[in-house]
Enzyme design. Sequence first.
Site, mmCIF file in Angstrom:
data_model
loop_
_atom_site.group_PDB
_atom_site.id
_atom_site.type_symbol
_atom_site.label_atom_id
_atom_site.label_comp_id
_atom_site.label_asym_id
_atom_site.label_seq_id
_atom_site.Cartn_x
_atom_site.Cartn_y
_atom_site.Cartn_z
ATOM 1 C CB THR B 137 -1.104 -0.150 1.354
ATOM 2 O OG1 THR B 137 -1.642 -1.072 1.113
ATOM 3 C CG2 THR B 137 -1.790 1.184 1.263
ATOM 4 N N GLY B 176 2.674 -3.010 8.292
ATOM 5 C CA GLY B 176 3.003 -3.054 9.681
ATOM 6 C C GLY B 176 4.182 -3.588 9.966
ATOM 7 C CD GLU B 420 -5.236 -8.617 3.685
ATOM 8 O OE1 GLU B 420 -5.634 -8.818 2.670
ATOM 9 O OE2 GLU B 420 -4.262 -8.531 4.533
#
Lengths: 658, 658
Positions: B137, B176, B420
């Site tokens: 992303t 993350g 997701e």
Amino acid sequence: VNPDLAGERQTASFSVEKLTAQLDGGAEHTRIRRAVVEAIECDPVFSREDQYFQSQNERYEAAVRKAVHLQKKMHEMGWTESGPEFKYIYRALSGDVAFLLHRIFMRSISVLGSDKQVAKWIPLATQFRLIGSYAQTELGHGTYLQGLETTAVFDTTTQEFILNTPKISAMKWWPGDMGRSATHTVAFAQLYIHEKCYGVHPFIVQIRSLQDHSLCPGIIAGDIGPKMNFEHIDNGYLMLQNVRVPRENMLNKFCEVQPDGTYVRRGSQKINYFTMTTVRISLISDEVIIPLMKACTIAIRYSVVRRQSKLKPGEQEAKILDYQTQQEKLLPPLAATYAFHFINDYLQELFNRGYQEIQRKNFDMLPELHAFSSGFKAMVTQYCTSAVEICLRACGGHGYSLLSGLPSLYTKILASCIYEGENTILLLQTARFLIKCFMAASAGQPVPPSVTYLAAVKPGKCPAKNKLDFLCPDIYTEAYQHMAVRLVSSTAAKLQDLVQSGVKKHDAWNQCTVQLAQAAKAHCHYITVKNFAETVEKLETKAGIQKIMKHLCDLFALHGMFSNAGVFLHDGYVSGAQMDMVTASYLDLLAVIRKDAVPLVDAFDFTDKSLNSALGSYDGQVYQRLYEWAQKSPTNKQMSPAYERYLKPLLHNTLSKL
Amino acid sequence: VNPDLAGERQTASFSVEKLTAQLDGGAEHTRIRRAVVEAIECDPVFSREDQYFQSQNERYEAAVRKAVHLQKKMHEMGWTESGPEFKYIYRALSGDVAFLLHRIFMRSISVLGSDKQVAKWIPLATQFRLIGSYAQTELGHGTYLQGLETTAVFDTTTQEFILNTPKISAMKWWPGDMGRSATHTVAFAQLYIHEKCYGVHPFIVQIRSLQDHSLCPGIIAGDIGPKMNFEHIDNGYLMLQNVRVPRENMLNKFCEVQPDGTYVRRGSQKINYFTMTTVRISLISDEVIIPLMKACTIAIRYSVVRRQSKLKPGEQEAKILDYQTQQEKLLPPLAATYAFHFINDYLQELFNRGYQEIQRKNFDMLPELHAFSSGFKAMVTQYCTSAVEICLRACGGHGYSLLSGLPSLYTKILASCIYEGENTILLLQTARFLIKCFMAASAGQPVPPSVTYLAAVKPGKCPAKNKLDFLCPDIYTEAYQHMAVRLVSSTAAKLQDLVQSGVKKHDAWNQCTVQLAQAAKAHCHYITVKNFAETVEKLETKAGIQKIMKHLCDLFALHGMFSNAGVFLHDGYVSGAQMDMVTASYLDLLAVIRKDAVPLVDAFDFTDKSLNSALGSYDGQVYQRLYEWAQKSPTNKQMSPAYERYLKPLLHNTLSKL
């Protein structure tokens, strides 16, 4: 300014400045509001820039600092509590300030206290020689005030009340400003005289020393800890252990305990009732509508800056607001902000009228006012909370960052569904009024003007023949009215059937509550649509404002029908084919209003500082702002101690040596 | 144990232990799960008690500490990644652990990397000689992968890829473990060879030194700052400035850049597609259903301990779960946890079958699997998020305290609607599949078994004659099926009409998306109801489990009809009179299931530590826990500096002297 955003402003179908003035109630109000906002925002003490990085302790410190500084600022600026600027201060601060309960402390003394009590306490409070709070809710008791367990026993020998927290569920819990700041509170307790209980009464209790702020003897108090929001407020707990207050500390405008223990009730307590209802109305604008306006501003500006995926193969990625599904998320909430702004005006006017009547000792309007304040508080808080959540989710991942401003708007507005009366309880109060009025109207008795429609049950069918007919306010207002009457009358019938079949009254009531709440919502929805349509009628026809407001009114009404199709289809008043027309007109309107979406949120006239959002700024420089702001996060201030402690031994395979 | 709560357990109509075993898939699984939970919870390193008091930095530190400690723990306990205990570890930790992206890093190398790459990197990752992340992303790009802007230019002279972030919107954002922990990442970038773009490809990039953890040359990286939840995860940003990686670092199982710059594609990439769909399915249980089960446990236990107001005049205050409106809030979500638990089993089985086919190089099931994983991910996350919010609000003020556990469940589950695959996008993918199948079925072509129902359009009417008929699964399953077919077919017709009237295909699609999303939801809702009914059929008839599951299935189905009445009434398949029967049966069921509400949540078998809630503990000592826990809050640790700085000068009237 981001060119995608700038382009949206060039094609506005109306004058943004005129609409702002309309929302403010005139250009002069706009001028005053902007002056207040300017004065507050240029003062660094009031800055909220670090807010998303701060701990609960830091938020509290800042709110106290601001509250204290505000006293100076008001003096400096010549603002007074009765001046035209006052109502804009709280909005300009975005509510991020302490001592809000101090005002409720003062209000309760003014309303419930005798002249002597007012003369003693109000000057002390006004000069901040004490900090007040308001201690009503207990760990085990919120909604049902009669169930409060704190006791106040009158001791004739010392002429004192002895206050106690007899068990843990009786501990005061939630009062704002009480956890760390307040020196005094108005505590509600069951009054006992000679072992007889006289019900709940208010007592002024000192809880902290005016010298060193230490807790007074017999007082256990502190902060209730972390909450979903409101970190800036020290919501507190309070336990009372044989705390004695003099007889004069019971607020005694309406009832008094005489030295020998004789209990005297005097005057009417109905006015109290009225105070509660006004609080519910007053929170609608500042705590509910404005946050939704902010959320819409953020999400809509972001949605014309954000481009993602392609509408047409081979073209540039599309603005996400050009997707019908994004319009369906954001434009109905936008229409709702206007619907609720206008219903708020309606309620204010109703309450002003009510207040005038009450001053003439005419309490006839009270049940209606109570029902309206309850129902609309519930409906508007519920709707706006859901709508803010929709705005948050409509911004995807970036909406989930605190820096978007949306999470804190959501976690704060959510509380409005709970405080000042839990929404379900409130809806049932409205429903009780509606059922009573419906029964009265059916029996030919007079009912308040706002509910006379309940008597006019017309069977009929919706006369719309094509989708354009559903852009006629009479058509949809009638449909809402029909639906509200049906839900009220069918629930009244069910109630009656149950009672006639032998079910006890209170059981029958409980068995109807799901439907009663639905009926109350339907009533409020109908009144909101009707009021929006009537407001549009009255708007000036120039400057394009009436036209765009008409579109928003249509959208609000048709979105409500589309989303609650079942209640309109149920008895065939609206047919399936007509519902298809509603859907078609509703979807058409999305595309129409989309063109003016940015000007419509610009008209709310929020400064960048008041939005405090990386996604919602006037210039639309979203990515730059997110990046620069994130770099200031405490999580980027230093190399994490986790490296030396855990990561290094892990990576260097020396864990076992630890 | 609070006697009000204990009493609820004495009248259970079924064996709680048997139901727990049923949910776990057998008593042996229950035993293993409990052993894992016990081992984790008795270890103080894994404690979550302070969680609600911690800053973002502290949460991150703790998550890293736990992740590192978990490595030791697994070794100590003899747990392996392929052992039966493994799947219970994450649940036992409530997901509060770092390095989750390290696993995704490994998975992408395993799936996308050549044998040589797997042989090089997987052992390093397994032994934690590096910490991996997954950088896909970007600030400006989420959903639409083809739009990613990071570039990787192949330099034939040095045999390296040169990675760059050409502008701010191309910055990686959200990954993350990347903000502070990761040393390596799999970065997705547009591959350029000799100035020709070959689309998005994955590259292994080192971002931090393995020696001292400093950022590598050309790397700018950090933490993206505060979020609505996930404070324990260091979601990060990453900018690449002429970062060179060797040719071997492009994951090249499916395509390779040869030394001279020749681009070779090989094999099928369809399997990637399958990996994405399995992630969506795998999150449903841990990230969505379990949090809702926890929220239900907390809210339902609290609702039998909390007494407020009176149902019958003169009686004790009533348990709030005895109010119909409270039942209407909490029991449909409770039924939904079971409905979704069973649909999850269904999806797992479908995917296992799909996986077997794929291993046999048969990719026929992929479109169906993709459509199912998308639609159910969207439906279940949306429903559960709303339901957790309902649970929170159903607990009134105490639900709003972080100590209830509900705010953090809510703010975390909310993210599942976004990550997701954003839910609206996913629903439209499902809709595309449904429309395609509907057209095929209408043309007499074969379609996957799960959607053959689309071909069976029966006009007819619902045959129910009284409210008891609506307790017949055939009756309501048929109604759901009819409704789903109607929504799919009417939207297909609208699409066709638009195209035939000259609207371009992509515009027509956009103009139908609101209805397409609705149709996709209807399909998933139907399959969920059908699967629940079929599951109940197959349950053992002893131990009372089948009976209570039948009630829950009925409730889930009828609540869905009551709440979405419009889509059932629209074409008259269900009449208004029948909808009244649905309502009556639905309300009756609330009262029936209410009796077993506590046993039904006890069966989820959460320990107090895993709930981490002052309201939801097994013993129901709500007020005591709230009080004791709040006292430990950092807001009670010391006298606030605000006193000396602001309150004292204010109260002592010495402000002006400051």
